[in-house]
Design an enzyme around this catalytic site. Structure first.
Site, PDB file in Angstrom:
ATOM      1  N   LYS A   1       0.948  -1.160   0.126  1.00  0.00           N
ATOM      2  CA  LYS A   1      -0.097   0.118   0.121  1.00  0.00           C
ATOM      3  C   LYS A   1       0.764   1.393   0.036  1.00  0.00           C
ATOM      4  CE  LYS A   1      -3.508   2.237   2.688  1.00  0.00           C
ATOM      5  NZ  LYS A   1      -4.636   2.328   3.676  1.00  0.00           N
TER       6      LYS A   1
ATOM      7  N   GLU B   1      10.473  -4.500   4.830  1.00  0.00           N
ATOM      8  CA  GLU B   1      10.561  -5.938   4.397  1.00  0.00           C
ATOM      9  C   GLU B   1      10.311  -6.163   2.938  1.00  0.00           C
ATOM     10  OE1 GLU B   1       8.904  -4.859   7.048  1.00  0.00           O
ATOM     11  OE2 GLU B   1       8.800  -6.329   8.596  1.00  0.00           O
TER      12      GLU B   1
ATOM     13  N   GLY C   1      -4.980  -2.160   4.771  1.00  0.00           N
ATOM     14  CA  GLY C   1      -3.985  -3.045   4.354  1.00  0.00           C
ATOM     15  C   GLY C   1      -4.734  -4.490   4.682  1.00  0.00           C
ATOM     16  N   ARG C   2      -5.231  -4.699   5.822  1.00  0.00           N
ATOM     17  CA  ARG C   2      -5.873  -5.797   6.288  1.00  0.00           C
ATOM     18  C   ARG C   2      -7.085  -6.069   5.723  1.00  0.00           C
ATOM     19  NH1 ARG C   2      -4.942  -2.528  10.382  1.00  0.00           N
ATOM     20  NH2 ARG C   2      -6.471  -1.658  11.781  1.00  0.00           N
TER      21      ARG C   2
ATOM     22  N   GLU D   1      -5.076  -6.761  14.265  1.00  0.00           N
ATOM     23  CA  GLU D   1      -4.521  -5.532  14.235  1.00  0.00           C
ATOM     24  C   GLU D   1      -5.446  -4.648  14.071  1.00  0.00           C
ATOM     25  OE1 GLU D   1      -2.679  -4.268  10.212  1.00  0.00           O
ATOM     26  OE2 GLU D   1      -0.799  -4.688  11.258  1.00  0.00           O
TER      27      GLU D   1
ATOM     28  N   HIS E   1      -5.429 -33.626  17.186  1.00  0.00           N
ATOM     29  CA  HIS E   1      -4.340 -34.289  17.904  1.00  0.00           C
ATOM     30  C   HIS E   1      -3.218 -33.647  18.205  1.00  0.00           C
ATOM     31  CE1 HIS E   1      -6.157 -37.960  15.799  1.00  0.00           C
ATOM     32  NE2 HIS E   1      -6.591 -36.998  15.190  1.00  0.00           N
TER      33      HIS E   1
ATOM     34  N   LYS F   1       9.188  -0.896  14.352  1.00  0.00           N
ATOM     35  CA  LYS F   1       9.778  -0.363  13.149  1.00  0.00           C
ATOM     36  C   LYS F   1      10.787   0.817  13.364  1.00  0.00           C
ATOM     37  CE  LYS F   1       5.748  -1.026  10.364  1.00  0.00           C
ATOM     38  NZ  LYS F   1       4.694  -0.152   9.284  1.00  0.00           N
TER      39      LYS F   1
HETATM   40  O1  F6P Z   1       2.929  -2.761   9.797  1.00  0.00           O
HETATM   41  C1  F6P Z   1       1.638  -3.052   9.562  1.00  0.00           C
HETATM   42  C2  F6P Z   1       1.354  -2.736   8.297  1.00  0.00           C
HETATM   43  O2  F6P Z   1       1.138  -1.477   7.999  1.00  0.00           O
HETATM   44  C3  F6P Z   1      -0.134  -3.481   7.744  1.00  0.00           C
HETATM   45  O3  F6P Z   1      -1.275  -2.848   8.429  1.00  0.00           O
HETATM   46  C4  F6P Z   1       0.007  -3.557   6.605  1.00  0.00           C
HETATM   47  O4  F6P Z   1      -0.846  -4.754   6.072  1.00  0.00           O
HETATM   48  C5  F6P Z   1       1.363  -4.078   6.388  1.00  0.00           C
HETATM   49  O5  F6P Z   1       2.116  -3.319   7.311  1.00  0.00           O
HETATM   50  C6  F6P Z   1       2.184  -3.868   5.016  1.00  0.00           C
HETATM   51  O6  F6P Z   1       1.927  -2.626   4.493  1.00  0.00           O
HETATM   52  P1  F6P Z   1       2.132  -2.147   2.958  1.00  0.00           P
HETATM   53  O7  F6P Z   1       1.286  -2.713   2.070  1.00  0.00           O
HETATM   54  O8  F6P Z   1       2.189  -0.481   2.948  1.00  0.00           O
HETATM   55  O9  F6P Z   1       3.636  -2.702   2.651  1.00  0.00           O
END
Ligand code: F6P
Length: 546
Positions: free
Chosen positions: A209, A215, A270-271, A356, A387, A507
């Site tokens: 987003k 990452e 995002g979620r 979240e 199990h 972060k």
């Molecule tokens: O760190 C949490 C978050 O902001 C989530 O809410 C989001 O889904 C994820 O990181 C990834 O964010 P992006 O789509 O901006 O890379």
């Protein structure tokens, strides 16, 4: 009518507290004995999903009081505000309109005076055109070879939805394409996902987003280098990289042509984004028609949530029952137990969606909450979990409400497998509710010393969700069910389910530590003593391996 009283001072909350004190000892055995039709009565069916909530520790009065609570907290008005496009994500001053992503072409939903539906459908059309070309083998790699592998690079909502949907709908997917998902900044994730892929036949979808997430950007840069190492020309990037983002500036800076970008909007959390352009990998996998069916499933549940009275409203009921156990019984978790191997990533997906969203302790007015908010959601597909951890659910000291999810028709009918699978859904819910008394155990001839060990107290609540078959539409309905259950809970707790400030501090600290780890001389560390010592120990250990 909503009042401004704090939640725990509302009449409905106090009535529920008194009711809890009166009814907490009631056993499901008694409730069923007193009402032979309870299992038919305490059910709700809508849009092809059947919810049996009869095995909950509730009476008709509990339900009435929970609905009163929803009314007093202004749930109906909050739902209307979301669907209207009001800026209900108050801490970020944003509308919350994942419901617009699945609205039909002729709908109208406005943000800041502009109808967002035409844009939503323009993006869907662009995704469909791309997905169709790729599936038909018409989108070629730089060397002219057909794309055979699609790698989604993203994390959080930009990964969990796509990977869950891919796994859930694998039986509808193009089997001549390979799909991989890279999320973790641990290099192992990228290395293992790409080790058997051919760069000339691989397309990366960089999904983010913000297009600034550490990452994802690290993995995207590694993907770029991996591609260039094999294909040797910057021009190749345009054929092997597409971006899904709200941030065209950062996409261009990264070196992806914005013609190869599909966008979405800040009003998609995002979620809550698996049905936005973030679902591009899903659409490539299952095709545009199945993706449309998925959206239609979401929309059907949206309309149900928006219009059904709370007593007959699946997401509202699920949300209210969660509040009942979480806030009154003190249950700390909810187990989600899909009896469908294709839903193996569904609990992981729900963890971000639920926790979240509602893992907050500040109300919309900035006060500290005086009640419990989101429970911990967790789970595994059945029957595997049986199990493993079910022992604790049956006989442990904790109360763990369970959601069982199952389907009447198998996607892979094999002999008796499906009946065996589903027999376990019904058996587990039955065992949890009714248990086995000491008398029953004794009557089986069990020696007295063993009786306490073999006795099941029962009275452990569960919901059973039953659908006909796991289809794209059914998946949309299930996800929307939990989205709106989360919404219901957040509205009652008076928190903002759509921000996530709690992820920021970690972060920020990691950004500060990165150069401290990279530095070759001992930097002057200014953290606490534990963090400083860990950083020094890491540097020493790492350097011995060099
Ligand atoms: O760190 C949490 C978050 O902001 C989530 O809410 C989001 O889904 C994820 O990181 C990834 O964010 P992006 O789509 O901006 O890379």
């Amino acid at each position: 009518m909503a009042t401004t009283l704090p939640l725990t001072q509302r009449p409905a909350w106090q009535a529920l507290e008194a009711h809890y004190r009166k009814t907490k000892g009631l056993h499901l055995r008694t409730l069923f004995a007193e009402d032979p039709r309870r299992g038919e009565r305490l059910t709700c069916e809508a849009v092809g999903l059947y919810l049996d909530y009869s095995k909950n520790r509730i009476t008709d009065e509990t339900l009435r009081l929970l609905v009163n609570l929803a009314n007093e907290c202004g749930l109906a008005e909050r739902i209307a505000a979301m669907f209207r496009g009001d800026k209900i994500n108050v801490t970020e001053n944003r509308a919350v309109l994942h419901v617009a992503l699945r609205a039909p072409r002729d709908a109208h939903i406005y943000v800041d005076g502009a109808d967002v539906i035409p844009e939503v459908h323009a993006v869907l059309d662009k995704m469909a055109a791309f997905a169709t070309r790729l599936r038909a083998g018409e989108w070629l790699g730089y060397t002219g070879r057909r794309i055979r592998s699609v790698v989604n690079v993203g994390i959080g909502g930009s990964d969990l939805g796509p990977v869950m949907a891919y796994e859930a709908l694998k039986s509808y997917s193009a089997r001549d394409l390979t799909f991989r998902f890279v999320s973790n900044v641990d290099g192992t994730d990228f290395a293992e996902a790409t080790r058997d892929l051919d760069p000339a036949e691989t397309l990366f979808i960089v999904s983010s987003k913000t297009f600034t997430t550490q990452e994802t950007m690290t993995n995207a840069r590694t993907a770029r280098a991996w591609c260039l190492r094999a294909l040797g020309d910057e021009q190749a990037i345009a054929r092997h990289f597409v971006a899904v983002s709200t941030n065209a500036v950062e996409v261009a800076k990264f070196g992806i042509d914005t013609a190869n970008m599909v966008g979405f909007w800040d009003w998609v959390g995002g979620r809550y984004s698996m049905d936005s352009a973030i679902g591009l990998s899903t659409m490539i996998a299952i095709g545009p028609d199945n993706f449309r069916a998925l959206l239609d499933g979401f929309h059907a549940m949206d309309e149900h949530f928006r219009t059904a009275p709370f007593e007959r409203n699946l997401p509202a009921l699920l949300g209210l029952l969660t509040i009942w156990y979480n806030c009154f019984f003190g249950a700390q978790t909810v187990a989600v137990l899909p009896y469908d191997q294709y839903l193996k990533r569904f609990p992981a997906y729900l963890q971000q969606l639920t926790m979240e969203s509602n893992g907050k302790s500040t109300t919309l007015d900035g006060a500290v909450v005086t009640y419990q908010t989101s429970p911990v959601y967790w789970g595994e597909p059945g029957t595997n979990g049986q199990h493993s951890f079910y022992q604790l659910i049956h006989q442990g000291t904790k109360l763990i409400p369970c959601d069982f999810i199952g389907f009447a028709q198998a996607l892979n009918p094999l002999g008796q497998h499906h009946d065996l699978l589903m027999s376990n859904v019904f058996a587990q819910a039955e065992a949890l509710a009714f248990g086995k008394t000491a008398e029953q155990v004794r009557a089986e001839g069990t020696p007295e010393w063993l009786v306490p060990h073999r006795t099941f107290e029962g009275n452990r609540p569960s919901n059973v969700l039953l659908g006909e078959r796991l289809t794209p539409a059914m998946l949309g309905k299930l996800v929307a069910l939990y989205e709106h259950s989360v919404f219901t809970q957040g509205a009652i707790w008076n928190i903002d389910p759509f921000d996530q400030w709690g992820v920021e501090l970690g972060k920020m600290l990691a950004r500060r530590i990165v150069p401290e780890l990279a530095s070759t001389d001992q930097p002057d560390l200014k953290h606490d003593n534990s963090t400083n010592t860990l950083i020094r120990r890491y540097r020493t250990l790492r350097n011995t391996g060099r």
